[in-house]
Design a protein around this motif. Sequence first.
Motif, PDB file in Angstrom:
ATOM      1  N   GLU A   1       1.891   1.243  -1.517  1.00  0.00           N
ATOM      2  CA  GLU A   1       3.090   0.442  -1.162  1.00  0.00           C
ATOM      3  C   GLU A   1       2.977  -0.479  -0.007  1.00  0.00           C
ATOM      4  O   GLU A   1       3.296  -1.407   0.227  1.00  0.00           O
ATOM      5  CB  GLU A   1       4.346   1.340  -0.928  1.00  0.00           C
ATOM      6  N   LYS A   2       2.011   0.001   0.628  1.00  0.00           N
ATOM      7  CA  LYS A   2       1.744  -0.805   2.121  1.00  0.00           C
ATOM      8  C   LYS A   2       0.766  -1.874   1.906  1.00  0.00           C
ATOM      9  O   LYS A   2       0.575  -2.729   2.783  1.00  0.00           O
ATOM     10  CB  LYS A   2       0.934   0.293   3.187  1.00  0.00           C
ATOM     11  N   TYR A   3      -0.212  -1.862   0.755  1.00  0.00           N
ATOM     12  CA  TYR A   3      -1.043  -3.095   0.638  1.00  0.00           C
ATOM     13  C   TYR A   3      -0.808  -3.971  -0.649  1.00  0.00           C
ATOM     14  O   TYR A   3      -1.764  -4.803  -0.843  1.00  0.00           O
ATOM     15  CB  TYR A   3      -2.463  -2.414   0.763  1.00  0.00           C
ATOM     16  N   LYS A   4      -0.040  -3.507  -1.179  1.00  0.00           N
ATOM     17  CA  LYS A   4       0.237  -4.164  -2.900  1.00  0.00           C
ATOM     18  C   LYS A   4       0.272  -5.812  -2.648  1.00  0.00           C
ATOM     19  O   LYS A   4      -0.316  -6.375  -3.539  1.00  0.00           O
ATOM     20  CB  LYS A   4       1.187  -3.606  -3.844  1.00  0.00           C
ATOM     21  N   ARG A   5       0.823  -6.148  -1.645  1.00  0.00           N
ATOM     22  CA  ARG A   5       0.834  -7.799  -1.595  1.00  0.00           C
ATOM     23  C   ARG A   5      -0.513  -8.588  -1.608  1.00  0.00           C
ATOM     24  O   ARG A   5      -0.553  -9.483  -1.841  1.00  0.00           O
ATOM     25  CB  ARG A   5       1.779  -8.016  -0.290  1.00  0.00           C
ATOM     26  N   TRP A   6      -1.348  -7.645  -1.048  1.00  0.00           N
ATOM     27  CA  TRP A   6      -2.856  -8.325  -0.616  1.00  0.00           C
ATOM     28  C   TRP A   6      -3.641  -7.747  -1.690  1.00  0.00           C
ATOM     29  O   TRP A   6      -4.879  -7.992  -1.682  1.00  0.00           O
ATOM     30  CB  TRP A   6      -3.193  -7.943   0.492  1.00  0.00           C
ATOM     31  N   LYS A   7      -3.337  -7.100  -2.781  1.00  0.00           N
ATOM     32  CA  LYS A   7      -4.206  -6.367  -3.659  1.00  0.00           C
ATOM     33  C   LYS A   7      -4.865  -7.321  -4.540  1.00  0.00           C
ATOM     34  O   LYS A   7      -6.097  -7.393  -4.755  1.00  0.00           O
ATOM     35  CB  LYS A   7      -3.510  -5.336  -4.652  1.00  0.00           C
ATOM     36  N   TYR A   8      -4.177  -8.309  -5.138  1.00  0.00           N
ATOM     37  CA  TYR A   8      -4.707  -9.265  -6.111  1.00  0.00           C
ATOM     38  C   TYR A   8      -4.974 -10.824  -5.503  1.00  0.00           C
ATOM     39  O   TYR A   8      -4.126 -11.211  -4.404  1.00  0.00           O
ATOM     40  CB  TYR A   8      -3.632  -9.272  -7.175  1.00  0.00           C
TER      41      TYR A   8
END
Length: 161
Positions: free
Chosen positions: A109-116
Amino acid sequence: MNVIPKFVGDIENYPNFFCIVIQVVDLDLMEKSPRWYFEISERQNDLDKIFQFFYGREMYWFTANGNHYDNPLLHYIVMEYSRLKKISAGQLNSELYKLGSYLIDNNYEKYKRWKYRPRSMPYISVDLFLFWTKLIRQNKHVSLKGLMVAVKFPNVQEIPI
């Protein structure tokens, strides 16, 4: 024929220090191939150089565990660049270290924005750790030749032994 450059890299991330080490992958040049070192610390802030290196560059990007650690950190730097360039190196180190901790702790939840990968980073990621562990699970052995074919290496050949 347009040859896509191949780079191997690694990121180190600490509360007060962040660096990326990159080298061109060229078997003919290995000892002389270009290398880059980018650092973010109180001593040196290469945020602009990191952004310029990765933004819009088409390349093969070889890492060990990059899909789960290095790449999200790079995505964060590129996607948040306009904001990050306005803060101090110390604050930037804190933010990068916090994101790195979320990645290590698997706090999605804390890093999903930068995963892809964002569209502004048209690289092809080759995570050697994932490739090797998948081959080990499937075949019980690792094939370097298979890796070379997967990344369209220009000269894959059998050695007559």
